[in-house]
Enzyme design. Structure first.
Site, PDB file in Angstrom:
ATOM      1  N   HIS B  10       0.941  -1.267  -0.019  1.00 16.77           N
ATOM      2  CA  HIS B  10       0.037  -0.093  -0.072  1.00 16.77           C
ATOM      3  C   HIS B  10       1.034   1.423   0.139  1.00 16.77           C
ATOM      4  O   HIS B  10       1.873   1.463   0.623  1.00 16.77           O
ATOM      5  CB  HIS B  10      -0.954  -0.043   1.160  1.00 16.77           C
ATOM      6  CG  HIS B  10      -1.899  -1.189   1.549  1.00 16.77           C
ATOM      7  ND1 HIS B  10      -2.984  -1.215   0.519  1.00 16.77           N
ATOM      8  CD2 HIS B  10      -2.074  -2.305   2.306  1.00 16.77           C
ATOM      9  CE1 HIS B  10      -3.556  -2.480   0.900  1.00 16.77           C
ATOM     10  NE2 HIS B  10      -3.068  -3.096   1.731  1.00 16.77           N
ATOM     11  N   ARG B  71      -3.274   3.310   0.262  1.00 11.09           N
ATOM     12  CA  ARG B  71      -3.207   3.106   1.761  1.00 11.09           C
ATOM     13  C   ARG B  71      -4.430   2.514   2.053  1.00 11.09           C
ATOM     14  O   ARG B  71      -5.592   3.254   2.185  1.00 11.09           O
ATOM     15  CB  ARG B  71      -2.941   4.407   2.615  1.00 11.09           C
ATOM     16  CG  ARG B  71      -2.552   3.847   4.028  1.00 11.09           C
ATOM     17  CD  ARG B  71      -2.154   5.138   4.813  1.00 11.09           C
ATOM     18  NE  ARG B  71      -1.805   4.884   5.894  1.00 11.09           N
ATOM     19  CZ  ARG B  71      -0.823   5.348   6.783  1.00 11.09           C
ATOM     20  NH1 ARG B  71      -0.706   6.610   6.316  1.00 11.09           N
ATOM     21  NH2 ARG B  71      -0.436   5.185   8.083  1.00 11.09           N
ATOM     22  N   SER B  73      -5.814   1.953   5.321  1.00 14.80           N
ATOM     23  CA  SER B  73      -6.437   2.355   6.416  1.00 14.80           C
ATOM     24  C   SER B  73      -7.154   3.878   5.979  1.00 14.80           C
ATOM     25  O   SER B  73      -8.247   4.367   6.688  1.00 14.80           O
ATOM     26  CB  SER B  73      -5.788   2.648   7.456  1.00 14.80           C
ATOM     27  OG  SER B  73      -4.580   3.576   7.353  1.00 14.80           O
ATOM     28  N   TYR B 194      -8.808  -6.089  10.577  1.00 16.75           N
ATOM     29  CA  TYR B 194      -8.410  -6.674   9.328  1.00 16.75           C
ATOM     30  C   TYR B 194      -8.510  -8.257   9.456  1.00 16.75           C
ATOM     31  O   TYR B 194      -9.009  -8.861   8.502  1.00 16.75           O
ATOM     32  CB  TYR B 194      -6.879  -6.237   8.968  1.00 16.75           C
ATOM     33  CG  TYR B 194      -6.666  -4.819   8.441  1.00 16.75           C
ATOM     34  CD1 TYR B 194      -7.620  -3.802   8.576  1.00 16.75           C
ATOM     35  CD2 TYR B 194      -5.525  -4.661   7.896  1.00 16.75           C
ATOM     36  CE1 TYR B 194      -7.268  -2.821   8.041  1.00 16.75           C
ATOM     37  CE2 TYR B 194      -5.109  -3.469   7.368  1.00 16.75           C
ATOM     38  CZ  TYR B 194      -5.981  -2.556   7.631  1.00 16.75           C
ATOM     39  OH  TYR B 194      -5.865  -1.252   6.907  1.00 16.75           O
ATOM     40  N   GLU B 284       2.908  -6.389   2.830  1.00 17.64           N
ATOM     41  CA  GLU B 284       2.060  -5.108   3.168  1.00 17.64           C
ATOM     42  C   GLU B 284       3.051  -4.342   3.675  1.00 17.64           C
ATOM     43  O   GLU B 284       2.728  -3.197   4.464  1.00 17.64           O
ATOM     44  CB  GLU B 284       1.106  -5.785   4.366  1.00 17.64           C
ATOM     45  CG  GLU B 284      -0.021  -4.840   4.446  1.00 17.64           C
ATOM     46  CD  GLU B 284      -1.162  -5.241   5.382  1.00 17.64           C
ATOM     47  OE1 GLU B 284      -0.756  -6.053   6.400  1.00 17.64           O
ATOM     48  OE2 GLU B 284      -2.056  -4.457   5.877  1.00 17.64           O
ATOM     49  N   ARG B 290       5.808  -2.332  11.651  1.00 16.62           N
ATOM     50  CA  ARG B 290       6.984  -1.602  10.978  1.00 16.62           C
ATOM     51  C   ARG B 290       8.372  -1.933  11.734  1.00 16.62           C
ATOM     52  O   ARG B 290       9.420  -1.439  11.192  1.00 16.62           O
ATOM     53  CB  ARG B 290       6.668  -0.182  10.966  1.00 16.62           C
ATOM     54  CG  ARG B 290       5.530   0.285  10.136  1.00 16.62           C
ATOM     55  CD  ARG B 290       5.191   1.475   9.813  1.00 16.62           C
ATOM     56  NE  ARG B 290       4.110   1.816   8.865  1.00 16.62           N
ATOM     57  CZ  ARG B 290       3.720   2.939   8.321  1.00 16.62           C
ATOM     58  NH1 ARG B 290       4.446   4.025   8.101  1.00 16.62           N
ATOM     59  NH2 ARG B 290       2.518   2.860   7.583  1.00 16.62           N
TER      60      ARG B 290
END
Lengths: 359, 359
Positions: B10, B71, B73, B194, B284, B290
């Protein structure tokens, strides 16, 4: 010798009269009438409903003790209101108490709580006290989403739930976080709602800091913890991103997963990523999945087999089968000690662990 | 040599001006005003946002091609209405198209669709056509719950969705089933919503019979299929209880899972229980998680590493990394063939698979 304690059984085979009364109760409430009298259900009816079903499979599988609660899908707090839920919970719990009295070496009681969307927890706390102090129950099921699939209730870390958590700690009772039937036709109860709710519950607990306020609180997330173990790296990473401590210190002194995962690779993964002190043996038998797996020739929910076939050590398996349950459910531990001290002729052998692992 | 195709990226690092415009657009709509003009975003701004982020990590990890979408979200179809969603989707998709034009050897476009609670699919079908036929996109993201967490949309098997499925089949384009941000404060987006939505989607497809009506339809359930592989026995057993064919014939000619599972045991389980022809490499990145895993010293979302370290054969890994993606995204396959035929000086080596598995 190790006992096999199944922490997750529901009375899915209760006599029809019980469920017929529930429907009549809801109809009466909708019409503004008093409910009909609860039917007389004989001990023989209860014995039959258990002996032909759960007890038969318990004997076949060599399970010693099952923590037994009302049928999850019909707890249905989204039907009626807190008044109907309160009477329904009482009736359901009393039926469980009768099963436990008839088969004291096989079943220990876990109560459902009267809940309803928007209702406070007074009735739940009162019924919990009655079941534990009056009926000898050892645990309870707490529904995190009494709306039946809208997920619009406060998260489990919200102070809304604190009075109940205080009571759980006072009684030294764990709660299994377990939703009921889905009133959303796009969300199948046992295939979608249960597993989604388990996953959502875990993430709510991860986001919050509940166990700082309740260090002695013990919550069981059933169905193998939903998706959490499979996505353990995601959750470890999210804890890191959210500035939380590691999962082991943040959550895993207080959260336990059962083994209701119906294939060998799933149970293997559970035992690999989650410390075995956090795993409780469970099967949910007779429950969501009742058939025989053509790949193995065994019932899908014969989860004892998966645990035994896993690569865990005998000590780890003994923790999963017995020791963790005695620690998480101290009132069960007391009950088992009392049963051994005053043995029942038929149950004695099993309570000493005759169906146990080779040691 | 095997190419590494990441099916799930994304644009989480889009220039600020893009998101600032979105807020202004929603404010204007709420006030009944026209939106402000969309800002000018230079190629250098886009290059910077990619080179410092995704491209840097892509190079480090040796990923060849990423299927790139807006993205997730901030797709946020629950904000505004179908009119604002339509313009927002167009702006987001055009930004993706610019990334793909600037880095044609690295990114291929996957569009978001304009959706809104209660809206029909006309705008989605129109934007899908524009993105595929006009902008050269190879896939799309379909939001099964545009309400943002209420799960009150028709199940994926409902005829509501059929016009879109017809268009997908006509264009020979797969859809990734991907929700957006959660507007439910009890449901964390990437940790709860999700994964729950993925699981619910799988069960909707299991309960229905969609692929009898659309045998060529291909749906990707991301995040490793939610909870489905971990509970594969439950789903096999539920298919049996519901009188459905085996999962392999009922669903797995049409459903694919990505490898966005951020630890080795999870990816191992995925490869063990799901036929590798149904697994697409995905990370992803840069997305939900992250950080660097202190247990491995690697980024949690460096999923290439987990696939390579798994016990799968080189052939199976080549299917996951490349062959399945070329099959599921035939327009990507065409694009890759065209790029090899007309090589870009810098991208050439990678498109021939220089970063690939030892063979």
């Amino acid at each position: 010798m190790t006992m096999i304690i199944d922490c997750h059984g529901h009375y899915t085979t209760a006599p029809d009269a019980h469920d017929i009364w529930r429907r009549a109760q809801l109809s009466a409430a909708a019409a503004g009438r008093a409910p009909p009298p609860y039917p007389t259900i004989s001990d023989d009816e209860i014995r039959n409903s258990i002996e032909r079903n759960q007890l038969r499979l318990i004997e076949e599988r060599g399970i010693d003790m099952t923590l037994f609660s009302p049928r999850a899908s019909t707890m249905a707090p989204h039907l009626g209101d807190i008044r109907t839920s309160t009477e329904w919970a009482a009736r359901c719990n009393e039926l469980i108490a009768r099963v436990c009295t008839l088969f004291p070496h096989r079943f220990a009681g876990v109560c459902m709580l009267p809940q309803a969307p928007g209702a406070d927890l007074d009735a739940a706390i009162s019924e919990l006290d009655r079941c534990v102090n009056g009926l000898g129950f050892v645990g309870c099921n707490l529904n995190p989403d009494p709306g039946g699939g809208a997920f619009d209730h406060p998260p489990l870390t919200d102070r809304f739930w604190y009075p109940l958590y205080e009571k759980l700690c006072e009684l030294d009772i764990p709660a299994m976080i377990h939703v009921s039937g889905s009133c959303n036709h796009a969300m199948h109860a046992t295939g979608a709602y249960y597993i989604a709710a388990d996953t959502i519950a875990f993430m709510q607990l991860l986001e919050g800091d509940l166990f700082s306020d309740f260090p002695a609180l013990r919550l069981i997330i059933p169905h193998g913890g939903g998706a959490a173990p499979y996505h353990w790296g995601r959750y470890r990473g999210l804890a890191d991103m959210l500035g939380k401590p590691s999962l082991s210190s943040h959550l895993m002194k207080n959260i336990f997963f059962d083994t209701c995962v119906y294939h060998q690779p799933g149970v293997d993964l559970l035992g690999e990523v989650v410390d075995t002190s956090n795993i409780l043996f469970g099967s949910e038998m007779i429950g969501a999945v009742r058939g025989i797996d053509s790949q193995t020739g065994r019932y899908f929910d014969d989860t004892r087999h998966y645990v035994e076939n896993s690569a865990l050590t005998l000590e780890q398996k003994a923790d999963i089968f017995e020791n963790n349950a005695r620690r998480v459910f101290p009132r069960l531990d007391e009950k088992l000690a009392a049963l051994v001290a005053a043995p029942h002729s038929q149950g004695q052998a099993r309570l000493n662990g005759s169906s146990a692992l080779p040691s």
